[in-house]
Scaffold this motif. Structure first.
Motif, short mmCIF file in Angstrom:
data_model
loop_
_atom_site.label_atom_id
_atom_site.label_comp_id
_atom_site.label_asym_id
_atom_site.label_seq_id
_atom_site.Cartn_x
_atom_site.Cartn_y
_atom_site.Cartn_z
N ALA A 90 -41.22 -38.29 14.15
CA ALA A 90 -42.05 -37.09 14.18
C ALA A 90 -41.45 -36.08 15.14
O ALA A 90 -41.63 -34.87 15.00
N TRP A 91 -40.73 -36.57 16.14
CA TRP A 91 -40.03 -35.71 17.10
C TRP A 91 -38.56 -36.12 17.09
O TRP A 91 -38.23 -37.25 16.76
N MET A 92 -37.71 -35.19 17.46
CA MET A 92 -36.29 -35.55 17.58
C MET A 92 -35.74 -34.96 18.87
O MET A 92 -36.25 -33.95 19.37
N PRO A 93 -34.71 -35.60 19.42
CA PRO A 93 -34.11 -35.02 20.63
C PRO A 93 -33.31 -33.77 20.28
O PRO A 93 -32.77 -33.67 19.19
N THR A 94 -33.26 -32.81 21.20
CA THR A 94 -32.40 -31.65 20.98
C THR A 94 -31.11 -31.85 21.77
O THR A 94 -31.03 -32.71 22.64
N ALA A 96 -30.12 -30.04 23.98
CA ALA A 96 -30.31 -29.55 25.33
C ALA A 96 -31.15 -30.49 26.19
O ALA A 96 -31.56 -30.13 27.29
N GLY A 97 -31.43 -31.69 25.67
CA GLY A 97 -32.18 -32.65 26.48
C GLY A 97 -33.68 -32.53 26.34
O GLY A 97 -34.42 -33.21 27.04
N ASP A 98 -34.15 -31.66 25.44
CA ASP A 98 -35.58 -31.53 25.18
C ASP A 98 -35.89 -32.37 23.94
O ASP A 98 -35.00 -33.02 23.37
N VAL A 99 -37.14 -32.40 23.56
CA VAL A 99 -37.51 -32.98 22.27
C VAL A 99 -38.16 -31.89 21.43
O VAL A 99 -38.70 -30.92 21.97
N GLN A 100 -38.08 -32.05 20.12
CA GLN A 100 -38.56 -31.02 19.20
C GLN A 100 -39.33 -31.71 18.07
O GLN A 100 -38.91 -32.75 17.58
N MET A 101 -40.44 -31.06 17.67
CA MET A 101 -41.17 -31.63 16.53
C MET A 101 -40.33 -31.47 15.26
O MET A 101 -39.76 -30.42 15.04
N VAL A 102 -40.33 -32.52 14.47
CA VAL A 102 -39.71 -32.40 13.15
C VAL A 102 -40.73 -31.77 12.20
O VAL A 102 -40.43 -30.82 11.47
N LEU A 103 -41.94 -32.31 12.24
CA LEU A 103 -43.06 -31.67 11.53
C LEU A 103 -44.20 -31.53 12.53
O LEU A 103 -44.31 -32.32 13.46
N ALA A 104 -45.03 -30.51 12.31
CA ALA A 104 -46.09 -30.18 13.27
C ALA A 104 -46.90 -31.42 13.63
O ALA A 104 -47.53 -32.02 12.77
N ASP A 105 -46.89 -31.75 14.91
CA ASP A 105 -47.63 -32.91 15.38
C ASP A 105 -48.83 -32.41 16.19
O ASP A 105 -48.75 -32.27 17.39
N GLY A 106 -49.87 -32.08 15.48
CA GLY A 106 -51.10 -31.64 16.14
C GLY A 106 -51.15 -30.16 16.44
O GLY A 106 -52.21 -29.59 16.60
#
Lengths: 806, 288
Positions: A90-94, A96-106
């Protein structure tokens, strides 16, 4: 020797090696519409994925109901974050060391964010089904202005980071703060400012824009459940990195993942990152067992996958009264959008922005960058530049003009006075880089002489007088830009992506008949690697470029490489190619010695073969040597003639250039016309002058577009404005100025062939030249700085505010 | 960027086309060059269930002169307008304006009828037709009627055209020989709609203006016939003061949106500047 024996010059010409204006071999298929792009791929049973996207910039997602969509004949599946959680995606690493939603999680954090992925038998059904997915949103306060991100009462954009006050790059000081990055000596710099005769300070903003490759981002994912193998065809600038990331995320072993980047229709940084479309296609193929294609449309491309810039640079320069610069202080507020998906080497949250001292000998400098979240699309890619180098070049080149104005000095003279001198190379900059080579004075002088700089200044002065007398409504600007780039990422001591060092690679195989196949870890998106890589090999091993095939983009066959972006291919892979070729030549020398029954030390290289020193008639051409390598190699020697090289560069390369822009501005409409644009580039050794010229033309056209109006804007509610080619400025041949190109050659001392890379220089140097021209035009009316982009209405507003409308 | 489902019709006569439109009401839309309608359908901002392609109707093509009127068939393309010697001689402003519409590829398909009929305030031909005082022939189930271009536009995409009518022809009165004309268009790039544009047609007699007609493009939600500006200029010698008053009168009737072309204040001023420049060129031409 009979008359039919080709001369040395003829043999050299037949190679079409380095320095030759060889025609691009890839254009034979591209100009006939015969390129094979991702969207040309048709696999049996292939289905299509498309996204339900958020109309809101900041909202809670309270319900997703796909019932009606799933009833539509031809709809196969609708994936949501809940489904992706099952496979931990549901999330993936970027990068830049952040995480990003793949699909809207809430919740959603920007307009057009991916909310659900519809899979259907064809694109039409998928698009119809999108309209049928019901999503309920609860709107939240929207944060668009990065200057408001760290206000005490700013809305919390990332509840997932709540309480996490340590980010990937150190402490976070606010719930919307990502990182602070500090370089340089603060005390030394403060001292320089305290002692300065003159200081200037200006907020210089580089607006948000977006790379615009003709081909948008797209992929086809195909999971073979029997073999347990995943194949992904995609528009990837770095296919091996994508394979590693896919393996880490999916837990499919890396050898069972095949990543193939076919022909790519332009990248410009847009195709470096990993996007939700790739992840969803892969998951959808795993779920359905059939190939899944995803193709972004233009609006999706402009509004979601990786913007560029959005840097707000408070710039201060300290100087002596004679113009000698003594200190540089820059604070950057970096707007990264909803997630920090900046595509930089992992340890560099602001890329190589610390090249901001530019071409000048600053004894002291200090830089601080604060990254913040806003309700805008994520990214921060290097749009036709090395990481954040365009921003840095714009910052210092605008800053130097502002200083020149304050000092009452000519901006070209001020630059000349402060250039790093040829004898100072290798030069240690105050912000930590070691510049490899340069001869700035020569380049600048050549540029000024060629364009007739002093005469242009005299003409400008006369026009200003005429304007003041009311005889004309046109004013004239001369934009000066002298940039130093930092490219060729990079040495393993400073550069990695997710832990993988940023080397690059080449493999060369000489066949028995003397033709060659070679493969690299890079991936051309239009740069012409198939042409230029063959030229390097041709010169190094004496086989005609026409007999050398270059193949990139298939991770099964190409050696591991970090891909093509940041003008890194020639500095890194170009070196690997030369070194692999030299391994082949070394082996060939031993084979030739055996054939000629002499010691290898008695042989010398001559264009396309080895000859006995002092007896040039006794020679073996590479073609004969290749046959011998397979037919009768020397006793004890392994047969065959091939080599692999992995190159970890000892340093970056530092191309530079002097650009001049002459502009005429109609103050009543704000329309600016570029009368002349002269670009002198020094990229070290020139492999193919025609391709360099083409690169410079393309890069200048993009620089022109960016400086003069290419912008991704948001309104106060986070609506993305102008995410189509109706509003997003892509100049046509009619608007594009005529380009005059020129060069000097200062080879890189540490690169095997002395080449530095050029693809991005014109964008890096071009933007400040255009912006300085506009700014220069208005100086005599009392202006110090006008923000980009310089579209007609903004120029008109500036003219009005300066009283030019009477 | 994929349209919803629709049924495609390609009638061969106006009567047949009108019958199809009449039987489907609001759910049908006529299609001419498609440059406005098809992008709207791709964005799903328009979702007609029936698309009636007028491209197969031979009667809708052609340019003919009858006394002091030139009649242009609605499906005549902008490319054909540019190539017409008749228009070049009698109504050269049409060629000048057509050359400022988009680019050659678009002009091969874009039609005069489509450009004036759909009520897009960005289109160039509606203001020009107002300036020339043209009339549109609207053909419906009960036959044809004529509506003046100056009366046709109600709001953005709202016009006097009924859902079961087709705009079949444009009738343009020919201005006198020796008239001055100019269409000045400010745009960001080739292919863009006008930031602001002005059409001027005038006649001079003994150094002063005998007739003057002014219209403006894309500075309100309809094209604007600037009647007052025209009357201020009529009888004048186009002296600076009168021009200034006319420009102010024209600017006063504008109400542009703020968009990527610039804020409203800018676009209003640009309407004035375009008018000023069009007047100067038109007067030059009238003086010969």
């Amino acid at each position: 020797m009979n008359d039919m024996t080709p001369t040395r010059e003829q043999r050299e010409a037949a190679l079409e090696g380095m320095g030759c204006k060889r025609k691009r071999v890839e254009d034979i298929r591209f100009t006939q519409g015969k390129g094979q792009y991702v969207d040309d791929l048709k696999l049996p049973g292939m289905v299509f994925g498309d996204f339900v996207r958020s109309p809101y910039a900041h909202a809670k997602v309270t319900k997703i109901d796909a019932t009606e969509a799933l009833k539509l004949p031809g709809v196969i599946a609708v994936l949501t974050a809940e489904d992706l959680k099952g496979v931990n995606l549901a999330w993936m690493p970027t990068l830049a060391g952040d995480v990003q939603m793949v699909l809207a999680d809430g919740k959603v954090l920007y307009q057009n964010q991916e909310v659900a992925f519809v899979v259907a038998e064809n694109r039409y059904i998928a698009d119809d089904a999108i309209q049928l997915v019901e999503v309920e949103y609860e709107e939240l306060p929207v944060l668009v202005d990065p200057f408001q991100s760290m206000a005490p009462d700013a809305p919390v954009l990332r509840p997932d980071l709540e309480g996490k006050m340590e980010g990937a790059h150190g402490p976070r000081k606010h719930h919307n703060h990502i990182f602070t990055w500090e370089v340089g000596d603060k005390d030394e710099t403060s001292k320089a400012f305290a002692e300065a005769d003159v200081t200037v300070k200006e907020l210089i903003s580089y607006h948000r824009t977006h790379p615009s490759p003709l081909e948008t981002c797209q992929c086809v994912a195909s999971m073979d459940k029997v073999k347990g193998e995943l194949t992904v065809w995609g528009t990837f600038q770095a296919p091996h990195v994508i394979r590693t990331v896919a393996s880490l995320l999916s837990t499919i072993p890396e050898h069972k993942i095949h990543v193939i980047a076919p022909d790519i229709g332009g990248g410009f940084g847009n195709k470096v990152g990993a996007y939700p479309g790739y992840i969803c296609s892969i998951v959808a193929s795993i779920v359905t067992g059939v190939p899944v294609k995803w193709v972004e449309d233009r609006m999706e491309n402009l509004s979601t996958t990786s913007f560029a810039r959005d840097y707000h640079m408070t710039t201060e320069i300290a100087a002596k009264s004679d113009g000698t610069v003594t200190g540089l202080k820059v604070h950057v507020l970096a707007d990264h959008g909803g997630f920090d998906a900046c595509a930089d080497p992992s340890k560099w949250p602001a890329g190589f922005f610390n090249i901001v001292t530019g071409s000048y000998d600053f004894p002291a400098a200090h830089l601080e960058v604060d990254g913040v979240y806003t309700n805008k699309a994520p990214g921060g890619v290097a749009y036709r530049c090395s990481f954040r180098v365009t921003e840095a070049a714009y910052c210092i080149e605008r800053g130097m003009d502002i200083l020149a104005q304050k000092l009452g000095m000519d901006p070209a003279d001020l630059r000349m006075k402060n250039f790093i001198k040829p004898e100072q190379f290798p030069y240690q900059s105050a912000l930590g880089w070691e510049y490899d080579s340069g001869d700035y004075h020569t380049a600048m002088q050549k540029a000024m002489d060629t364009i007739g700089y002093r005469e242009l200044r005299a003409e400008q002065k006369a026009k200003q007088e005429a304007f003041k007398r009311g005889e004309t409504r046109e004013i004239m600007g001369i934009g000066v830009s002298f940039f130093t780039e930092i490219v060729g990422a990079g040495p393993s001591k400073n550069c990695d992506i997710l832990g993988v060092a940023m080397f690059d690679s080449a493999e060369i195989r000489v066949h028995p008949t003397g033709s060659v196949i070679s493969r690299m870890g890079t991936k051309s998106q239009g740069q012409g690697h198939e042409t230029t890589w063959a030229q390097i090999i041709a010169t190094e091993i004496g086989i005609p470029a026409a007999d050398i095939m270059v193949e990139e983009g298939n991770t099964d066959t190409a050696p591991y490489g970090l891909g093509t972006y940041g003008s890194r291919s020639t500095p890194v892979a170009g070196a690997a190619i030369a070194l692999a070729a030299r391994k082949i030549r070394n082996k060939a020398q031993m084979i030739a010695a055996h054939m000629l029954e002499v010691s290898e030390y008695d042989l010398e290289w001559d264009v396309d073969g080895f000859q006995v020193k002092g007896n040039p008639q006794a020679r073996k051409a590479m073609k004969e040597i290749a046959w011998a390598a397979y037919h009768a190699p020397p006793p004890g020697m392994e047969p065959g003639l091939e080599a692999v090289s992995y190159y970890d560069p000892p340093n970056m390369t530092y191309p530079f250039g002097a650009y001049f822009c002459v502009m005429d501005i109609d103050v009543d409409t704000g329309v600016a016309k570029t009368r002349r644009f002269y670009a002198l580039d020094d990229c070290g050794t020139r492999i193919n002058p025609m391709i360099i010229e083409g690169q410079v033309h393309g890069g200048l056209t993009e620089a022109f577009a960016i400086a003069m109006g290419q912008e991704i804007r948001y309104d106060e509610t986070g609506n993305v404005m102008g995410a189509s080619f109706m509003d997003f400025f892509i100049p046509t041949a009619v608007e594009t100025p005529h380009w005059e190109t020129d060069y000097t050659v200062t080879p890189s001392p540490h690169h095997p062939i002395g080449a530095k890379g050029v693809g991005e220089s014109p964008n890096v140097g071009g933007v400040p030249a255009f912006s300085n021209a506009v700014n220069d035009a208005f100086q005599f009316l009392g202006s110090t700085h006008i923000q980009m982009p310089h579209d007609a209405w903004r120029i008109w507003q500036a003219a009005r505010d300066l009283g030019a409308h009477g | 960027m994929i349209p919803g489902e629709f049924t495609y019709h390609r009638p061969s006569s106006v009567a047949e086309a009108v019958a199809i439109l009449a039987s489907h009401g609001d759910e049908a839309r006529p299609l001419s060059g498609g440059h406005s309608l098809i992008p709207m359908m791709k964005l799903r901002m328009a979702a007609p269930e029936h698309l009636v392609d007028l491209g197969g109707i031979a009667d809708l093509k052609g340019i003919a002169e009858d006394g002091d009127t030139i009649t242009v068939g609605a499906m005549t393309t902008q490319h054909e307008l540019i190539g017409s010697d008749l228009l070049g001689a009698r109504l050269p402003i049409i060629r000048e304006t057509s050359l400022l519409i988009a680019d050659p590829q678009i002009r091969y398909l874009g039609t005069l009828g489509g450009n004036v009929a759909n009520g897009d305030p960005g289109n160039d031909m509606p203001a020009l037709m107002q300036c020339l005082n043209a009339a549109y022939v609207l053909t419906g189930p009960d036959g044809a009627r004529e509506v003046a271009a100056r009366e046709f536009y109600e709001a953005a995409y709202f016009t006097a055209l009924a859902p079961d009518e087709i705009l079949t022809a444009v009738k343009i009165p020919v201005p006198p020989t020796g008239h001055g004309y100019a269409y000045e268009k400010l745009k960001r790039k080739v292919g863009d709609y006008a930031t602001a544009a002005a059409a001027v047609v005038l006649t001079l007699s003994g150094g002063s203006v005998s007739t003057c007609s002014v219209a403006l493009t894309n500075v309100a939600d309809t094209p604007l016939y600037a009647e007052e500006a025209g009357s201020i200029l009529t009888g004048s010698t186009l002296d600076a003061d009168t021009v200034k008053r006319a420009v102010a009168a024209a600017e006063a009737i504008t109400d542009p949106a703020s968009d990527g072309r610039g804020p409203a204040e800018y676009r209003i001023k640009m309407a004035g500047i375009m008018l000023e420049r069009a007047l100067a060129r038109a007067a030059d031409r009238a003086r010969g």
